[in-house]
Design an enzyme around this catalytic site. Structure first.
Site, short mmCIF file in Angstrom:
data_model
loop_
_atom_site.label_atom_id
_atom_site.label_comp_id
_atom_site.label_asym_id
_atom_site.label_seq_id
_atom_site.Cartn_x
_atom_site.Cartn_y
_atom_site.Cartn_z
N ASN A 220 20.86 -13.63 -45.82
CA ASN A 220 21.29 -14.56 -46.66
C ASN A 220 21.93 -15.68 -46.17
OD1 ASN A 220 24.17 -14.25 -46.71
ND2 ASN A 220 23.63 -12.22 -47.01
N ASP B 202 27.94 0.54 -49.15
CA ASP B 202 28.61 -0.19 -49.95
C ASP B 202 30.10 -0.31 -49.14
OD1 ASP B 202 30.49 -1.85 -51.55
OD2 ASP B 202 28.87 -1.63 -53.11
N ILE B 203 30.44 -1.09 -48.46
CA ILE B 203 31.53 -1.14 -47.55
C ILE B 203 32.95 -1.27 -48.36
CG2 ILE B 203 32.91 -2.50 -45.75
CD1 ILE B 203 29.99 -3.55 -44.97
N CYS C 235 34.84 -10.41 -48.00
CA CYS C 235 34.20 -11.56 -48.27
C CYS C 235 32.88 -11.95 -47.75
CB CYS C 235 35.19 -12.86 -47.58
SG CYS C 235 34.67 -14.53 -48.25
N ALA C 236 32.50 -10.96 -47.00
CA ALA C 236 31.22 -11.03 -46.24
C ALA C 236 30.02 -10.78 -47.67
CB ALA C 236 31.06 -9.87 -45.38
O1 PMT Z 1 30.19 -17.60 -46.42
P1 PMT Z 1 30.31 -18.83 -47.37
O2 PMT Z 1 28.89 -19.70 -46.95
O3 PMT Z 1 31.59 -19.66 -47.13
O4 PMT Z 1 30.09 -18.22 -48.71
C1 PMT Z 1 31.16 -17.44 -49.41
C2 PMT Z 1 30.45 -16.33 -50.08
C3 PMT Z 1 29.72 -16.93 -51.34
C4 PMT Z 1 29.83 -15.53 -49.21
C5 PMT Z 1 31.76 -15.60 -50.47
O5 PMT Z 1 32.79 -16.38 -51.24
C6 PMT Z 1 31.50 -14.31 -51.34
O6 PMT Z 1 31.34 -14.49 -52.81
N1 PMT Z 1 31.33 -13.22 -50.82
C7 PMT Z 1 30.74 -11.94 -51.56
C8 PMT Z 1 29.39 -12.18 -51.66
C9 PMT Z 1 28.74 -10.94 -52.04
O7 PMT Z 1 27.97 -10.09 -51.48
O8 PMT Z 1 28.71 -10.61 -53.37
P2 PMT Z 1 28.21 -9.35 -54.01
O9 PMT Z 1 28.76 -9.57 -55.41
O10 PMT Z 1 26.94 -8.80 -53.61
O11 PMT Z 1 29.38 -8.09 -53.41
C10 PMT Z 1 30.30 -7.71 -54.12
C11 PMT Z 1 31.49 -7.35 -53.00
O12 PMT Z 1 31.04 -6.01 -52.46
C12 PMT Z 1 31.80 -8.22 -52.00
O13 PMT Z 1 33.27 -8.03 -51.62
C13 PMT Z 1 30.83 -7.78 -50.78
O14 PMT Z 1 31.64 -8.04 -49.47
C14 PMT Z 1 30.85 -6.25 -51.10
N2 PMT Z 1 29.87 -5.35 -50.53
C15 PMT Z 1 28.57 -5.76 -50.97
C16 PMT Z 1 27.26 -4.84 -50.51
C17 PMT Z 1 27.80 -4.02 -49.59
N3 PMT Z 1 26.74 -3.28 -49.15
N4 PMT Z 1 28.74 -3.87 -49.05
C18 PMT Z 1 30.21 -4.69 -49.49
O15 PMT Z 1 31.08 -4.45 -48.95
#
Ligand code: PMT
Length: 406
Positions: free
Chosen positions: A210, A306-307, A274-275
């Site tokens: 992404n 899901d970490i 934040c990833a």
């Molecule tokens: O890196 P940049 O270009 O500066 O952009 C910043 C960002 C948009 C990446 C950052 O601000 C952000 O929003 N990060 C989370 C992005 C995301 O994957 O969001 P989500 O809504 O899909 O996930 C929700 C949470 O679950 C997040 O904390 C994510 O890290 C976590 N996750 C998601 C999937 C997974 N398999 N494991 C996780 O831990």
């Protein structure tokens, strides 16, 4: 920002980013700093002494061998006067000369003659910045205590894209202010942060990923480290330089990130996801490059762990857990659902519709926690990260006596 009475020498070397230094000097004056400007001969091709004199309020120093200028304030006197020297833009040529201790113009001589801290905001073509010799020169300077500000990544004046853009004037000002007003109130606090994208391989030459650049996560790591926290930054593949005093662990795939993150989580007081972790990976990764023989092909995807949910549901040694939510619609509702479902202490929702946030320099956040919420307005990711650290710490203090015990 207040830099009242601070004596700053701004050195400008030859680069197109010099036009941004005019704004930096304006901001310094607005913050009530005393400014003197030193131009290298190459810098004069980009900005005029007259403009800089008007903006800084003082005559500009240009030559080492100018009897008039030496009468006004000699170069040794100027080196002693400065409480900090900021070189913006710092060209590859200047960095190379400075790193080997040359003193063949006024600015390099000042750098040798001063005992004050020196800040460099490099600006150059991405290929020049990536060159091993430039990196070696920068490392050597950092080892001597020179502070690097940036550079940022993105589109360059030459048309290239990559790391080498000079930091924005506000970012340089923040770095300077942080130096003068360092507050190490988070010493002893352990924080783990995931940042950037993950890559899920399809075959030896292709992957699914992404647009995450890592900027938001790196800015957070830097903001925590500046306040003295011990930061572990678990980063997917990004094109960013590690912030100072941060322990960076590089990973590629979601599964790799999961292993390192779960191992780190139990050793940290705070864990921040934040990833942008890939939700799915390819079920069967090709051992060889897949040939394009068919008109269509299908990839079977399976769910990644899901970490943040696994960290949030830890039964023992669970850290204070903060997630991010990147949403294109129903931002607040979806974020609150994740807060609850993943058992988080706080979630930072960002609206990523219309190509916002991913790889951008700025961001805005809506924070939610059990029983509260707060909006952090649009700012540079670095400034936003500093505000977010305040909010996380405020909520964390409610659940733990660790910081009060410090
Ligand atoms: O890196 P940049 O270009 O500066 O952009 C910043 C960002 C948009 C990446 C950052 O601000 C952000 O929003 N990060 C989370 C992005 C995301 O994957 O969001 P989500 O809504 O899909 O996930 C929700 C949470 O679950 C997040 O904390 C994510 O890290 C976590 N996750 C998601 C999937 C997974 N398999 N494991 C996780 O831990």
């Amino acid at each position: 920002m207040n830099l009242s009475g601070k004596r700053i020498v701004v050195g400008i070397t030859g680069g197109i980013a010099a036009y941004k230094t005019i704004e930096f000097i304006r901001l310094l004056r607005k913050a009530e700093a005393e400014v003197r400007v030193v131009l290298t001969p190459a810098a004069e091709e980009f900005v005029t002494p007259l403009t800089l004199q008007a903006i800084s309020g003082h005559a500009v120093s240009q030559s080492l061998l100018d009897p008039q200028a030496e009468l006004a304030m000699g170069h040794i006197e100027l080196a002693k006067w400065a409480q900090a020297i900021v070189i913006a833009p710092a060209s590859a040529d200047f960095i190379a000369r400075f790193s080997v201790g040359m003193a063949n113009d006024l600015l390099s001589t000042l750098c040798l003659a001063t005992s004050s801290p020196i800040f460099l905001a490099p600006a150059m073509n991405q290929q020049m910045f990536a060159q091993q010799i430039t990196q070696q020169n920068l490392t050597a300077l950092q080892e001597r205590g020179v502070v690097l500000i940036g550079p940022n990544s993105g589109f360059q004046a030459c048309g290239d894209v990559g790391a080498g853009r000079m930091s924005e004037p506000e970012e340089i000002l923040t770095a300077l202010s942080d130096f003068f007003y360092q507050d190490q109130d988070l010493q002893g606090l352990n924080v783990a942060i995931t940042a950037g994208p993950t890559r899920e391989p399809i075959d030896p030459v292709r992957y699914i990923s992404n647009y995450s650049s890592g900027k938001m996560g790196f800015a957070l790591a830097e903001a925590f480290a500046k306040r003295g926290a011990n930061v572990t930054l678990i980063s997917g593949p990004v094109n960013l330089i590690s912030p100072k005093n941060v322990n960076r662990i590089n990973v590629i795939s979601a599964q790799e990130m999961w292993h390192i993150a779960l191992e780190s989580a139990v050793k940290n007081h705070i864990f921040i996801g934040c990833a942008a972790v890939a939700d799915y990976r390819v079920a069967k990764v090709g051992e060889q490059k897949i040939k394009k023989s068919e008109a269509e092909m299908q990839l079977k995807l399976i769910k990644n762990p899901d970490i943040i949910a696994d960290v949030g549901h830890l039964e023992e040694k669970r850290p204070f857990t903060v997630g991010f939510a990147a949403e294109t619609q129903h931002v607040a509702d979806y974020a609150k659902d994740k807060l609850q479902r993943k058992n988080l202490d706080m979630i930072c929702a960002n609206d990523v519709s219309n190509g916002q946030v991913f790889n951008a320099e700025e961001n805005a956040l809506q924070l939610f926690w059990k029983g509260g919420s707060k909006i952090l307005a649009l700012k540079s990711k670095k400034e936003l990260a500093a505000d977010l650290v305040d909010e996380i710490i405020e909520q964390y203090r409610k659940t733990s006596s660790f910081l009060t015990a410090l």
